[in-house]
Each structure stands twice: as structure tokens, then as C-alpha cells.
Scaffold this motif. Structure first.
Motif: not given
Length: 186
Positions: A107-111, A137-143, A155-159
Motif C-alpha cells: 500500500h501507499t508506495a512512495t519514493a 514488486t512495488i504496489q499490487n495492481e498499480v493500475n 519508486c523503483y528508481v529509489s528502491l
């Protein structure tokens, strides 16, 4: 007739030469008090563990809920045991024979939260020796969320940067695209 098979399995024909096995998704809160409402207690958790180990799932997905962090705005007394439960669940997956454990930030993924998430991954892999944790994986069902694609990428770049800084990026593959049916173009 009732005895006519619906399908026949041809065991001599390989459909895939690199099939790794079956996967399952484990409930990250199975060891928390939260799960007692579903009938899972300290008195019967051993039965669940035995059955899970018998499945011998090679690919396991486990959500990580940021409510496990005391610094999360949604943290409360009812989520205080979420981190312990999450860690025990990941250990159960490895003990059951998983070769790939995908940790999905739920939930609530942020960089800004990805450095803390990298700390969780580091602890699992390095401190606890859970070597099957090798996919994220970041954020389930992101769409289906309000996150923008630019924020999702951030988020992915930061991770990625946080995992590089911790020296474990080479041990983790990124997975994405776990989408719902609508809004897949983005």
C-alpha cells in the motif's frame, strides 16, 4: 457419459522445459493477532505450517504492509505485531522450500518510503539469511490505484538506489505488471 474424461494429460510431451513449479501467496499477517478472527491461533498454527510445508511451493508471494512500521500513519496497537508476523511468514516460505520469494510492497508506495523498504529487504536477506528472498514488486495492481506512472517509476528508481547502497541489488530482481484488467495501457 459420466466416465468420459474432460481432458487427457500427455505425460510424454513437455509443455515447458523451464517450469519452476507452482506458486502461492502467503498471508503476511498469519502470525498476528489479526488472524485470530479467521480462526488461526497459537494453538493451531502448527497444523497450518505443516500443510503449507507439504505444498512445497517454489514461488511464493508475500505482501509487505507499511502498517508494520511504527512510523507509518496507519500503525496502531492492532498492527504492532505485523512486522514479526511478516518475518515469520517469509521464514515459513523458505522453510517450506521456496526458491523464489517475491516481496510485494503493498500500500501507499512512495519514493520516500523505498529506503525503509530496502532496510526490510536487507534484514531478511543479510541478517536473517533468507536467501530465497530474491524478487520484489512495488504496489499490487498499480493500475487500479491513484499512483501516477512517474511516481511508480520513481519508486523503483529509489528502491534500486537504496539496494545498491546496501550492496544487495544484485541479489534482487524487480517484477512488475501485476495488473487488473482495466487501464492496462498506462
Amino acid at each position: 457419459p459420466a466416465d468420459t474424461p474432460e481432458f487427457t494429460v500427455n505425460q510424454a510431451k513437455a509443455v515447458s522445459t523451464d517450469f519452476a513449479g507452482f506458486g502461492t501467496q502467503y498471508n503476511q499477517n498469519v502470525y498476528s493477532a489479526f488472524s485470530a478472527t479467521d480462526g488461526i491461533t497459537t494453538g493451531n498454527i502448527g497444523q497450518l505450517e505443516t500443510k503449507v510445508k507439504a505444498l512445497h511451493s517454489q514461488y511464493v508471494r508475500i505482501f509487505f504492509d507499511s502498517k508494520a512500521w511504527p512510523t507509518d500513519p496507519n500503525y496502531s496497537a492492532s498492527t504492532a505485531d505485523f512486522m514479526t508476523s511478516f518475518e515469520k511468514t517469509v521464514k515459513l516460505a523458505q522453510d517450506a522450500g521456496a526458491t523464489t520469494i517475491n516481496i510485494t510492497y503493498w500500500h501507499t508506495a512512495t519514493a520516500a518510503k523505498m529506503a525503509d523498504f530496502a532496510d526490510v529487504l536487507y534484514d531478511l536477506i543479510v541478517n536473517q539469511g533468507l536467501t530465497a528472498v530474491n524478487q520484489v514488486t512495488i504496489q499490487n495492481e498499480v493500475n487500479s490505484t491513484s499512483i501516477t506512472m512517474d511516481d511508480y517509476k520513481a519508486c523503483y528508481v529509489s528502491l534500486d538506489q537504496a539496494l545498491v547502497a546496501k550492496g544487495i541489488r544484485s541479489r534482487i530482481k524487480f517484477a512488475g505488471g501485476d495488473l487488473v484488467q482495466t487501464n492496462q495501457q498506462n
